[in-house]
Motif scaffolding. Sequence first.
Motif, short mmCIF file in Angstrom:
data_model
loop_
_atom_site.label_atom_id
_atom_site.label_comp_id
_atom_site.label_asym_id
_atom_site.label_seq_id
_atom_site.Cartn_x
_atom_site.Cartn_y
_atom_site.Cartn_z
N SER B 172 1.02 5.94 8.30
CA SER B 172 1.42 4.76 9.05
C SER B 172 2.22 3.79 8.19
O SER B 172 3.16 3.15 8.68
N PHE B 175 5.86 4.67 7.88
CA PHE B 175 6.54 4.36 9.13
C PHE B 175 6.75 2.85 9.27
O PHE B 175 7.85 2.37 9.57
N MET B 176 5.66 2.10 9.00
CA MET B 176 5.74 0.66 9.23
C MET B 176 6.71 -0.02 8.27
O MET B 176 7.38 -0.97 8.65
N ILE B 179 10.04 0.02 9.73
CA ILE B 179 10.21 -0.99 10.78
C ILE B 179 10.41 -2.37 10.14
O ILE B 179 11.26 -3.16 10.56
N VAL B 183 13.65 -4.68 10.82
CA VAL B 183 13.56 -5.99 11.47
C VAL B 183 13.78 -7.11 10.45
O VAL B 183 14.49 -8.08 10.71
N SER B 251 -0.38 -8.05 9.22
CA SER B 251 1.01 -8.04 9.69
C SER B 251 1.41 -9.36 10.33
O SER B 251 2.54 -9.51 10.77
#
Lengths: 324, 469
Positions: B172, B175-176, B179, B183, B251
């Motif tokens: 994860s 992947f994160m 992102i 962003v 997060s």
Amino acid sequence: MAFKEYRLGSAMVGGALGLSMIITIFMPSFDLRSAVSTKMALEKQLSAGFDIGFGYADPLLLGINRPLTVVLDADPKTGAKFDPPVTAYIYKPGVPMPPNIRHPHDLGKGVQDLSEGLGQIGSVSGSNHRVGTREGVVFTVGLGEFDGEELSYIENASATRGWTPDATLAAAGDKNTFKISQGKTEFVVQGCWWCHTLLPEQTQDWQVFGAPPYLGDFNGENPTAFGSDRKAPDLLHVGSRNSSREWMLLHFFNPRLVQVNSIMPRFDYLWGEKDAQGNVIDYDKWRVEYLDYANGKRVYPPEVPDYAPDSEIRALIDWVLSLK
Amino acid sequence: MLLKYLTGKNEDIPAGSSAIFFGFSAIFWFVVGTGLGSFNAAKLAFPDFVTGTELFAFGHMRQVHVLAVIVGWISMAFAMTMMYMTPALGNTKLWSEKLGLWTGMMWNIGLSTALFTLWIGITSGREYSDFAWPLDLVILLGVIAPLCINVIMTIAHRRTQGIYITNWFFGSCTFMVGIVLLVGNSPEYFHLTGLSEAYLTWWNAHNLLGLWITPVAAAIAYYTVPKLTGNPLYSHRIGHMHFWSIIVFYSTPASHHIMSSPIPEWLKSFASVEGVLILIPAVAFVANILLTMKGKWTLFVENIETKFTMTGVLLAIPLNMQGGFQQTRSINWYIHGTGWIVAHAHLALLGMSTFLEIAAVYFGLQQMLKRKVYSLALANIHYWFVLIGFCIYWISMTIAGLIQGAGKIYEVPYIDVVIAEHPYMIARWVGGTMVFTGNLVWLFNMWMTARVGTLVPEGRYAHELAYDR
């Protein structure tokens, strides 16, 4: 991948991250987008121009293709005297437009309406933000009324008053021309912001570093370069505390000339090779003489050379003094 | 040999090649990064040290140190551990060694280019995302994306039934972080301005720490501690609580980095509360690991990897106590922007995170090279140099930060604060130089391990063998 719990787990990771992004990005975006530009924001935006960081118009961050700020005593077209003087922002042909010419919504309610109405910013021809316009544009900051409230707005002086970049520049003269945008580029490139913050804190900085900024003080600024690691005084209002160009000159050349305990690096290399009179600057000699002074063998330090009109230090000092 | 593997067939590449490549690259960047750190610290202590040259000015070097350490050392050490832990935990081979080697190759080339351009002043002017945006894209697409694909495909092709907590994190987080970079750099891609730009800059910076550096470092300990001690993880369920609370709580508090800016008040309050809630994953992690150590604490003294790992875990305790509370408004107003934060950042990256990674790189390199570490004595020198150097740095910067905070609220003339900080700036330089020296020793030690370390017999672990010197 046959187990359903892992599919569920993956979906939950996506869901959790998505929810967190909705709360931390989507929801604040309404607040942030509703910020109404203050006069300070408009002046900063127009004097700095498009993004200071890496971009097509200035990929090496040399400070090229940047707007110029001039102070006018008289109207460049009609010759009528101004009192007080008017500040104009000159975007020569090919200089990228300030961000909110392309995105006027970000100016905020009222300022957008005034800028598009009275200010005629919609008439900037070929307003592609990256390549600038063919003829160049001159902007000023106007003061208007919207819903009973006094607001500053961006005025396209080329449209409203017929000012051209060349005529405006000629009317101002080199003495009243300030390379603020190039100066901010120097601020970013030379890493001044690793020690000098641009954010007085809301709790205790009022008396020393001035008032903390308001919500609308940053519209159109990129990068904001607040800084995080304050090893030196905050600079957001430095031009109000100290507006002496001579002091800046000494301080940048060797901070220990004006403040013996300063840990600021010397920025003498921003003078370039030649001084204002066109003479080659002998840095080695200067350093030897300075060392003698520091060791008590000389009474006075060596003279700091005057900077050449096209030197980088001129732009940096222009920018620092513009921070009111 | 590297060239042969890069162009050869995936099947011909020995297992562990990419882990070894990443491991040595990481150590190399660690030496570079801490060397730059030592240089920068010298400039803060003695401002006329190497003066008058643009490229060696502090403002040109500081961000190179930060990103060399984060992207070079820490992230490459993460990639190294992923390259050997993910397949080991799935009882399988890495999905593609060749892709792993190419990722390492792209990483070194991309990072060198990015650091060079940053050094000469081509920057976005945004902290922790300083690289020009085309280079951000290179890192995202050329480095993070293939790493993520490799890790997730290895997990998908596992031959075990469950997925161990470490692999939950690896899959994860890779992947994160993609992102986050996508962003977080949007102000550069889309030319966002004003507070949106400022906020996203810190959103990016916070989540790089929260969804990449902290959780992956913890995930490493979930592997190394049970492996080295032979104890099973105390509780896989607490591990899951750690995992889920990281994603939910870590997060969200990005805006606590700019508490004194005029961003919405509700956002600051929300961030502050969520910031305290990070204590949940933090306590879960530390408790879980400490309980796993039960009955095996002698290894803390005897075994070099355990020594590093447990030091990292113990340093997580002050780290989390600082981190949970320093971002609340009642404390943040005092220490924001001071050396305290610098100390805290080094506690996170050089303390907790780095110690866990050093252990994993020691462990993994021995395992993949099938050689016992060359010298315990050198490894101990490495340990003590890094630990003592770090402690000097951390304590001196914490004191300097408290001085700065006091100077700030009592409105002492700024120059008096600079004078008061001077001794601590010298201490900081001494500490940083010790860390750098220790890392030089480490590089030598691992190089010698690769060349002349005792071979580990098939089916044994390196840490089961006695040390040679």
